[in-house]
Every structure is written in C-alpha cells, then in structure tokens.
Design an enzyme around this catalytic site. Sequence first.
Site, short mmCIF file in Angstrom:
data_model
loop_
_atom_site.label_atom_id
_atom_site.label_comp_id
_atom_site.label_asym_id
_atom_site.label_seq_id
_atom_site.Cartn_x
_atom_site.Cartn_y
_atom_site.Cartn_z
N CYS A 136 0.80 -1.23 0.00
CA CYS A 136 0.00 0.00 0.00
C CYS A 136 0.83 1.28 0.00
O CYS A 136 0.28 2.37 -0.22
CB CYS A 136 -0.94 0.01 1.19
SG CYS A 136 -2.11 -1.35 1.19
N HIS A 391 -9.05 3.71 -2.19
CA HIS A 391 -7.68 3.24 -1.94
C HIS A 391 -7.20 2.32 -3.07
O HIS A 391 -7.18 1.09 -2.93
CB HIS A 391 -7.65 2.50 -0.60
CG HIS A 391 -6.31 1.95 -0.21
ND1 HIS A 391 -5.11 2.45 -0.68
CD2 HIS A 391 -5.98 0.91 0.62
CE1 HIS A 391 -4.10 1.76 -0.17
NE2 HIS A 391 -4.61 0.81 0.62
N CYS A 423 -0.27 2.35 6.48
CA CYS A 423 0.13 1.01 6.92
C CYS A 423 0.35 0.16 5.67
O CYS A 423 -0.06 0.52 4.57
CB CYS A 423 -0.94 0.40 7.82
SG CYS A 423 -2.59 0.27 7.07
N GLY A 425 0.47 -3.97 4.17
CA GLY A 425 0.20 -5.39 4.36
C GLY A 425 1.46 -6.18 4.62
O GLY A 425 2.52 -5.87 4.09
#
Length: 449
Positions: A136, A391, A423, A425
């Site tokens: 991300c 997103h 954040c 993954g």
Amino acid sequence: MERAIERQRVLLEHLRPSSTSSSLENLSASVCAAGDSAAYQRNSVFGDDVVVVAAYRSPLCKAKRGGFKDTYPDDILAPVLKALIEKTNINPAEVGDIVVGSVLGAGSQRASECRMAAFYAGFPETVPVRTVNRQCSSGLQAVADVAAAIKAGFYDIGIGAGLESMTANPMAWEGSVNPRVKTMAQAQDCLLPMGITSENVAHKFSITRQEQDQAAVESHRKAAAATAAGRFKDEIIPIKTKIVDPKTGDEKPVTISVDDGIRPGTSLADLAKLKPVFRKDGSTTAGTSSQVSDGAGAVLLMKRSIALQKGLPILGVFRTFAAVGVPPSIMGIGPAVAIPAAVKAAGLQIDDIDLFEINEAFASQFVYCQKKLEIDPQKINVNGGAMAIGHPLGATGARCVATLLHEMKRRGRDCRFGVVSMCIGTGMGAAAVFERGDACDELCNAKAK
C-alpha cells in the site's frame, strides 16, 4: 515557544562567521509564523533540496462499477503523466526516470503497461520506466525512490507515480502456498486477510465500533465538503474514457472528473445497520474499510536549483522518508511507528507537523494511530480519506502527496510541514515529511534586530 527560540539561537550561532564585522551579527532568533518549526535544521545545501514542482492524480473510482470499470490501466496513468509535461512545459526528454508504484498487476505486464503509458503521454523512448511494489505504500515509495536518486546524483529530474486498477487486477493469491509457512507464526500472519488485522487492532487497542463508525462519517463528510468546494480541482486531471453497458455492449464516451465513491449523506445510523464482514463478533464493516478503487497519481521532482533555472513554482520540498516493520497481525499500526521515525529524521517533533495525510485502510487502525500519536483531529485528513475517496493500492501514496501539497499551498504561511503515511500489508508502515514550497529559504527563521 522558549524552546523553539533557543533552537533558533543555536542555529544562528552556527551560521555566524568568526569575524564580528559580518552583517550576520545583527541576526536574532524569532518566533516563526508557522509555529514551532524551528526544530527543523537544514542539513543539505539549499540548492540541492529535492523539490516537487507538480503533483496530480486521476479521479478515484469504484472498482468494477465506477467510472474506470472499462478503462485499461495504462489509459488511467497516461493522462496524469501527460499533465506533468503540459502544465510545467518541461522537456520530457530531460526526465531521468519514471518510477511507478503498483501492487496487484502482474509484474512484467504492469511494467509494460507503465512503459506504454509513458509513450502515450509523450515521453521519448530515451526515458526509462520501472515499477516498485511495497504494497500500500508503493506510490509513496516511488516518490521516495526518485527523491533518493536525485539526491544521489543519478539524475536531476524524475517522476514518482502510482497506478492501480482493482477492476483489472483483483486481490488474489496465485498458485499454492509454501507449506513451510505453518512452521512460523509470523510467516502465517503475513497471509491474514487485511480485515482480520483490522479486527486484531480494534480488539488489542480497544477501538470501539462507535469510534470506527464516527471516523467513517467524518471521512465522507470532509471529502464531500472538499469536492463541493472545488478543493480537489487543482490536483485532479479529468480523464476521457468510455462506459460500456453490460447488457447491450453499447459504449458511451465520458469524462471522469470527480471521485465517485464519496457518499455525502453517510450517517452513524446508516453505518450502525452494517454487519461486521470479517468476524461475526467483530466491529469492522464495509463502511469502515477503505474502498476498492481504480486510479493513478504522479509527482514531478527535481533539484531546487533546476526548478529555479526553469522558473518553475515549487509546490513542496521532500524532506525525509522512513519505512518500518511491525507485527503482521496488526499491520495497521504501521503509521504510528513510521511517522515518528520520519519526523525525527527531519529534526522535527510531531507537534511541528501542520497537516497529516494518513491512509484510512480501516477505521480501526486510523483511529488507533491518531490516538497513539495524539494528533489534533483538525490536522489529519482534512479533506477526507480512503474510506470515502478510495484506496487504489499502488496509487494511494502518490494521491496523498498531491492532496497534501495542494492543501498546504492553499493554507500558506499557517502550514509549513506535512506528513504522508500509511500502513502496509504483511506488517510495515511508511511515512514521508514534506515542507511547503515557499516556506523556507537559507535563513528562514532569522530576522534582523
């Protein structure tokens, strides 16, 4: 404030030459109009600053049912890259590299699509293109990679971008999973669905369903207000494409110019009706999760000296970047670790930051990070976030940079430093610190007696 002035006094002492006859003898520390930003101390030659001269993005659209459901990924990225050329009048042949963050597209195919997009945008074959994937944070990582390359002297001008079509490339694991994963808990946790990690954060840190629903309401409210006020117009590049009727196959030409996932009427009552989607007794719902989206963003960076030579306005200054690791099972806490690291590297403190763009992967982790860092709600995601805007994984970092810098420009002297963070993954976090483009000079915190 006394502490800030003392920092300035120390900085000025370093600036004073040994001769007392210099005009610097008449300099004194003073309160900075942008707040306690004197904690920042420049550690590089002024003209070698890496600056952002342009940052744009596409609208963000709902995957599989939004404005880009029938648009090829390269046709989303190409107009954004083209805008960097057209709006700055730079010679595209001068760009040393184009780095594109992308997560879900197959490696070699996505790399080819990005190269094709560069050609569509008007870049010559001499300009190289590559992709980068740090989940991300990929779009932000692309910007950071370009900034680092410019700082290292590899080239003077580069583009950090991001692209994701979650319509074309849904989240899925390809092939079998190595059975060895069963022998290590941390490795197993890398395979947890992101929604489960959200539930883990909510449970471990006591983030309530009410807090999560309220965060989602605020995200939609602020994004709707920003759209209505035209605050995204400076960053969004309208894209001409088509919509295909799934029943008849008829194609309709359209121009997509706004984010299509924002729901202005979202209320606590509406969200309270939604059931948890990852655990029956959980608190994370579709309404408190980031939207699955299609979109692209691109940021043009160069040495300050080059920007000045070309007469280009400086939108922002790239200061620092940090990527950190956290437990995969609670990956959402990443910004709470990455932000302090990036801010410290810039010689700042959290209170010195005037604006934050923190990706709202889930309301649980967004609320946790805000509470953990004690961030003033008036400073964070002031134009909404991923729960409302969307997103598109690889594009989010570039989107956030564009949103942050344009908002900092609007706020002027009251906003000097900003942070982008998210954040990641499998258990990571990333953050970058930017300074408003016209906020600094070689003696920005000094004035004559």
